[in-house]
Design an enzyme around this catalytic site. Sequence first.
Site, PDB file in Angstrom:
ATOM      1  N   LYS A   1     -14.113 -11.134  50.483  1.00 32.44           N
ATOM      2  CA  LYS A   1     -13.552 -12.272  51.235  1.00 32.44           C
ATOM      3  C   LYS A   1     -12.125 -12.594  50.791  1.00 32.44           C
ATOM      4  O   LYS A   1     -11.230 -12.785  51.610  1.00 32.44           O
ATOM      5  CB  LYS A   1     -14.444 -13.516  51.058  1.00 32.44           C
ATOM      6  CG  LYS A   1     -15.853 -13.327  51.601  1.00 32.44           C
ATOM      7  CD  LYS A   1     -16.744 -14.522  51.309  1.00 32.44           C
ATOM      8  CE  LYS A   1     -17.103 -14.688  49.848  1.00 32.44           C
ATOM      9  NZ  LYS A   1     -17.976 -13.627  49.294  1.00 32.44           N
ATOM     10  N   GLY A   2     -11.943 -12.659  49.451  1.00 34.71           N
ATOM     11  CA  GLY A   2     -10.623 -13.014  48.928  1.00 34.71           C
ATOM     12  C   GLY A   2      -9.553 -12.055  49.414  1.00 34.71           C
ATOM     13  O   GLY A   2      -8.497 -12.461  49.898  1.00 34.71           O
TER      14      GLY A   2
ATOM     15  N   HIS B   1     -13.076 -14.639  43.854  1.00 34.25           N
ATOM     16  CA  HIS B   1     -12.436 -13.942  44.975  1.00 34.25           C
ATOM     17  C   HIS B   1     -11.226 -13.175  44.456  1.00 34.25           C
ATOM     18  O   HIS B   1     -10.269 -13.770  43.966  1.00 34.25           O
ATOM     19  CB  HIS B   1     -12.030 -14.955  46.064  1.00 34.25           C
ATOM     20  CG  HIS B   1     -13.215 -15.625  46.712  1.00 34.25           C
ATOM     21  ND1 HIS B   1     -13.101 -16.527  47.734  1.00 34.25           N
ATOM     22  CD2 HIS B   1     -14.547 -15.483  46.485  1.00 34.25           C
ATOM     23  CE1 HIS B   1     -14.311 -16.928  48.097  1.00 34.25           C
ATOM     24  NE2 HIS B   1     -15.206 -16.318  47.350  1.00 34.25           N
TER      25      HIS B   1
ATOM     26  N   ASP C   1     -14.685   3.416  51.290  1.00 34.89           N
ATOM     27  CA  ASP C   1     -14.090   4.411  50.373  1.00 34.89           C
ATOM     28  C   ASP C   1     -15.042   4.726  49.221  1.00 34.89           C
ATOM     29  O   ASP C   1     -15.015   5.827  48.670  1.00 34.89           O
ATOM     30  CB  ASP C   1     -12.745   3.889  49.827  1.00 34.89           C
ATOM     31  CG  ASP C   1     -12.869   2.503  49.211  1.00 34.89           C
ATOM     32  OD1 ASP C   1     -13.140   1.553  49.973  1.00 34.89           O
ATOM     33  OD2 ASP C   1     -12.714   2.364  47.986  1.00 34.89           O
TER      34      ASP C   1
HETATM   35  P1  GDP Z   1     -15.344 -11.836  47.276  1.00 38.12           P
HETATM   36  O1  GDP Z   1     -16.128 -12.699  46.357  1.00 38.12           O
HETATM   37  O2  GDP Z   1     -16.027 -11.663  48.598  1.00 38.12           O
HETATM   38  O3  GDP Z   1     -13.921 -12.261  47.434  1.00 38.12           O
HETATM   39  O4  GDP Z   1     -15.334 -10.389  46.615  1.00 38.12           O
HETATM   40  P2  GDP Z   1     -15.067 -10.032  45.044  1.00 38.12           P
HETATM   41  O5  GDP Z   1     -13.635 -10.192  44.761  1.00 38.12           O
HETATM   42  O6  GDP Z   1     -16.034 -10.749  44.178  1.00 38.12           O
HETATM   43  O7  GDP Z   1     -15.545  -8.534  45.014  1.00 38.12           O
HETATM   44  C1  GDP Z   1     -14.982  -7.555  45.821  1.00 38.12           C
HETATM   45  C2  GDP Z   1     -14.410  -6.462  44.911  1.00 38.12           C
HETATM   46  O8  GDP Z   1     -14.133  -5.321  45.674  1.00 38.12           O
HETATM   47  C3  GDP Z   1     -13.099  -6.862  44.282  1.00 38.12           C
HETATM   48  O9  GDP Z   1     -12.973  -6.225  43.049  1.00 38.12           O
HETATM   49  C4  GDP Z   1     -12.079  -6.337  45.277  1.00 38.12           C
HETATM   50  O10 GDP Z   1     -10.818  -6.080  44.673  1.00 38.12           O
HETATM   51  C5  GDP Z   1     -12.732  -5.067  45.705  1.00 38.12           C
HETATM   52  N1  GDP Z   1     -12.466  -4.634  47.090  1.00 38.12           N
HETATM   53  C6  GDP Z   1     -12.262  -5.366  48.211  1.00 38.12           C
HETATM   54  N2  GDP Z   1     -12.167  -4.564  49.298  1.00 38.12           N
HETATM   55  C7  GDP Z   1     -12.314  -3.305  48.845  1.00 38.12           C
HETATM   56  C8  GDP Z   1     -12.347  -2.026  49.498  1.00 38.12           C
HETATM   57  O11 GDP Z   1     -12.237  -1.901  50.708  1.00 38.12           O
HETATM   58  N3  GDP Z   1     -12.543  -0.933  48.691  1.00 38.12           N
HETATM   59  C9  GDP Z   1     -12.697  -1.028  47.345  1.00 38.12           C
HETATM   60  N4  GDP Z   1     -12.891   0.074  46.650  1.00 38.12           N
HETATM   61  N5  GDP Z   1     -12.666  -2.218  46.709  1.00 38.12           N
HETATM   62  C10 GDP Z   1     -12.501  -3.334  47.456  1.00 38.12           C
HETATM   63  P1  IMO Z   2     -18.471 -15.072  45.903  1.00 40.83           P
HETATM   64  O1  IMO Z   2     -17.824 -16.220  46.620  1.00 40.83           O
HETATM   65  C1  IMO Z   2     -22.123 -13.225  44.413  1.00 40.83           C
HETATM   66  C2  IMO Z   2     -25.328 -15.910  43.100  1.00 40.83           C
HETATM   67  C3  IMO Z   2     -25.661 -15.930  41.630  1.00 40.83           C
HETATM   68  C4  IMO Z   2     -27.136 -16.287  41.693  1.00 40.83           C
HETATM   69  C5  IMO Z   2     -27.201 -17.249  42.867  1.00 40.83           C
HETATM   70  C6  IMO Z   2     -27.166 -18.716  42.472  1.00 40.83           C
HETATM   71  O2  IMO Z   2     -17.633 -14.480  44.834  1.00 40.83           O
HETATM   72  O3  IMO Z   2     -19.015 -14.074  46.849  1.00 40.83           O
HETATM   73  P2  IMO Z   2     -25.309 -20.349  41.487  1.00 40.83           P
HETATM   74  O4  IMO Z   2     -24.320 -20.160  40.387  1.00 40.83           O
HETATM   75  O5  IMO Z   2     -24.688 -20.592  42.820  1.00 40.83           O
HETATM   76  O6  IMO Z   2     -26.373 -21.343  41.163  1.00 40.83           O
HETATM   77  O7  IMO Z   2     -26.086 -18.935  41.586  1.00 40.83           O
HETATM   78  O8  IMO Z   2     -26.076 -16.968  43.676  1.00 40.83           O
HETATM   79  N1  IMO Z   2     -23.897 -16.173  43.420  1.00 40.83           N
HETATM   80  C7  IMO Z   2     -23.039 -15.235  43.823  1.00 40.83           C
HETATM   81  N2  IMO Z   2     -23.193 -13.901  43.962  1.00 40.83           N
HETATM   82  N3  IMO Z   2     -20.951 -13.807  44.757  1.00 40.83           N
HETATM   83  C8  IMO Z   2     -20.789 -15.150  44.638  1.00 40.83           C
HETATM   84  O9  IMO Z   2     -19.695 -15.773  45.091  1.00 40.83           O
HETATM   85  C9  IMO Z   2     -21.847 -15.917  44.122  1.00 40.83           C
HETATM   86  N4  IMO Z   2     -22.012 -17.230  43.872  1.00 40.83           N
HETATM   87  C10 IMO Z   2     -23.287 -17.379  43.439  1.00 40.83           C
HETATM   88  O10 IMO Z   2     -25.430 -14.681  41.037  1.00 40.83           O
HETATM   89  O11 IMO Z   2     -27.884 -15.155  42.032  1.00 40.83           O
HETATM   90 MG    MG Z   3     -16.916 -12.634  44.404  1.00 33.01          MG
END
Ligand code: GDP
Ligand code: IMO
Ligand code: MG
Length: 423
Positions: A16-17, A41, A331
Amino acid sequence: MPVDVLLGLQWGDEGKGKIVDVFTPEYDVVARFQGGPNAGHTLEFEGIKHVLHTIPSGVFRKNCINIVGNGVVIDPITLKKEIESLQKLNVDISSILHISRKAHIIIPTHRILDAASEAQKGKEKIGSTLRGIGPTYMDKTGRNGLRVGYIEDEDFMRRYDKLKSKHEELLEQMNFEYSLDEEEKKFFEAIGLMRTLSFTDSEHMLNRLMKQGKKILAEGAQGSLLDIDFGSYPFVTSSNTISAGACTGLGIAPGNIGRVFGIFKAYCTRVGSGPFPTELNDDTGEQLRKAGNEFGATTGRPRRCGWIDIPALRYAIMINGVTDLIMTKPDVLSGFDKIKVCTSYKIGSKTIDYMPFDFVNAPIEPVYEELPGWKTDLTEVREESNFPAELSNYISYLEKTLEVPVSVVSVGPDRSQTIIRKK
Ligand code: GDP
Ligand code: IMO
Ligand code: MG
């Protein structure tokens, strides 16, 4: 101008980020609508890798207004750290960040209560991020919460002490040992910093901006399968992560919601406990974790990995009214001979293609279809015309079965590794 929403369709961490950051030049405002520092994110660009927890992902783009909505729960200590690490990157949030007075505050004892609750649950623990999310939303719905706007009142300390005392009683009943002094010191330092920030009645601000024709993107946290109502309860978070959460978490009327961008990984991951029908506890799962660097952005925990789950995705698309799909991380699948797609669930002698009520305890066996994998590296691809045929086939298959177009494909963590298919 209607408000567009971007949210996760799986168990969080869909990217998402990254995508909010890619989209931000098209928007005047980015607003977070729920969750709190349980979110992590990740944004990558120009050699910088940065993780945001509370602050919206529009913060790195010039002239973008970033709003933390009333639906968010804020830990002042985490917020202070986030602001300080942005300052190191020369991002001055003073004029671009606005925080809803109606957002609730996570106090140190909320985090301790989270730990105590998980300890009590033992084997049945949620696998919470231990950021105090559940206890803070409980106090919100229990009508005991501490709101950001109270920081401006003279009786903030009285309110804080009252809430803290309630927590101390609970912790005593739970027989949970803890120490508070250090955390409380950090908390009040952070409250001091918060006093210098811009607090706003964000529902008024957003509706005014909307009337002025500004383009607004609502940023979700977590994922639809962690939604308090529709997720894999009780293994969920404590807020509505779905598109309706953007209405309640920002004060946007349903008729003012425009496009709903649903983001998903080309496979599936989950952190923490709870059901995961397509989970791979084998070498393939390990391969996905390694290739996808699947470790939590907030807690560093290894993420559980598995194949894509169509019944779950279809459910999330329905609940959210997704108009556009965004696929990330194909990828990571490069090099697999075959890619498996879970098309239905077998429960005993029955086969169903939807998420059942008893998602947690039912002995769900995923039913798979196999598609040919692609061998080539995708991370340098910037045009759809350069997609390997097998990737185009995978996307067409998903569009057909999910009945929503895939508008964006991400092929790496960097901002530049993004292919917009349909505007
Ligand atoms: P969010 O919580 O939805 O914002 O996602 P996170 O940042 O927790 O986890 C997504 C991870 O995948 C991060 O380390 C990103 O940098 C990485 N990421 C996002 N898009 C891609 C992609 O298309 N390919 C790869 N290999 N990594 C990605
Ligand atoms: P983003 O926004 C992945 C998971 C936790 C746990 C459950 C409840 O980065 O996608 P909490 O701390 O909310 O009481 O935990 O939800 N969890 C996430 N898993 N991405 C997240 O956020 C999460 N936020 C909470 O691992 O299973
Ligand atoms: Mg995340």
